[in-house]
Motif scaffolding. Structure first.
Motif, PDB file in Angstrom:
ATOM      1  N   ASN A 174      -8.749   3.632   8.534  1.00  0.00           N
ATOM      2  CA  ASN A 174      -7.730   2.706   9.031  1.00  0.00           C
ATOM      3  C   ASN A 174      -6.873   2.186   7.881  1.00  0.00           C
ATOM      4  N   ILE A 175      -5.952   1.303   8.172  1.00  0.00           N
ATOM      5  CA  ILE A 175      -5.040   0.765   7.153  1.00  0.00           C
ATOM      6  C   ILE A 175      -5.813   0.000   6.076  1.00  0.00           C
ATOM      7  N   ALA A 176      -6.835  -0.765   6.503  1.00  0.00           N
ATOM      8  CA  ALA A 176      -7.648  -1.513   5.543  1.00  0.00           C
ATOM      9  C   ALA A 176      -8.339  -0.570   4.560  1.00  0.00           C
ATOM     10  N   ASP A 177      -8.881   0.540   5.067  1.00  0.00           N
ATOM     11  CA  ASP A 177      -9.518   1.528   4.190  1.00  0.00           C
ATOM     12  C   ASP A 177      -8.508   2.115   3.210  1.00  0.00           C
ATOM     13  N   MET A 178      -7.287   2.378   3.692  1.00  0.00           N
ATOM     14  CA  MET A 178      -6.232   2.903   2.813  1.00  0.00           C
ATOM     15  C   MET A 178      -5.921   1.924   1.691  1.00  0.00           C
ATOM     16  N   ALA A 179      -5.882   0.625   2.016  1.00  0.00           N
ATOM     17  CA  ALA A 179      -5.596  -0.392   1.012  1.00  0.00           C
ATOM     18  C   ALA A 179      -6.687  -0.413  -0.051  1.00  0.00           C
TER      19      ALA A 179
END
Length: 198
Positions: A174-179
């Motif tokens: 997800n976006i959090a993992d990408m960050a």
């Protein structure tokens, strides 16, 4: 870099992360898939544990994991504050802000999603459902970004896995993992600049 700018980075990532997760939860059934390109799909799964679905066994495994994540966020928050106070490199401050935002995004799922959504098994979840699927601190993390760039087979001579099919890239995130990954990547690639001493 000022603390206000670091907070802005964190806020924007959290906003995009939570909007994307809430949209997926309220528009997709579990394991529903939409192909955007042949190499990029939106594929909705829920992660009960850590990376790649790793779990801490036992009745209190999920609670232990969530409490550990909260403690880790506290430590990362202190590191961010300290880096700004010491006027550290912008590379370091941005990297810490990304990691903090990503960790916070996933902890929101773990703490609250179990009590604000009903189940996504076989139906689209309802936000603020009167019949939530879990309890406080026992929510599942929403993942949806899938990049199966290509499929191949291991050579027959490779022990244990020879001849088996594999996909690259097989993780769903997800976006959090990408960050988090981007923040860690900055620390690795720009290590000398990030930890440069004035």
């Amino acid at each position: 870099m000022s603390l206000k700018r670091a907070y802005l980075i964190i806020f924007l990532i959290l906003l995009v992360d939570q909007i994307s997760k809430i949209y997926i939860k309220t528009h997709f059934r579990l394991q529903e898939e939409v192909e955007v390109f042949s190499w990029f799909k939106i594929y909705f799964i829920e992660n009960e544990g850590m990376a790649w679905g790793t779990k801490i066994p036992g009745n209190y495994g999920k609670l232990i994991l969530t409490l550990f994540r909260i403690a880790a966020i506290g430590g990362i928050g202190w590191w961010l504050w300290s880096a700004v106070q010491k006027r550290s490199s912008i590379y370091l401050v941005v990297a810490i802000a990304l990691i903090f935002a990503g960790a916070t995004g996933n902890i929101i799922d773990s703490i609250f999603y179990g009590v604000i959504f009903d189940s996504s098994h076989g139906n689209v979840a309802t936000l603020f459902s009167p019949q939530p699927y879990g309890t406080l601190f026992h929510g599942d993390v929403v993942d949806m970004l899938y990049f199966p760039f290509f499929t191949a087979r291991w050579p027959e001579w490779v022990p244990a896995i020879g001849g088996q099919e594999f996909k690259f890239f097989n993780a769903i995130f997800n976006i959090a993992d990408m960050a988090i990954s981007t923040g860690v990547g900055i620390l690795i690639v720009f290590n000398k600049k990030a930890f440069h001493k004035h």
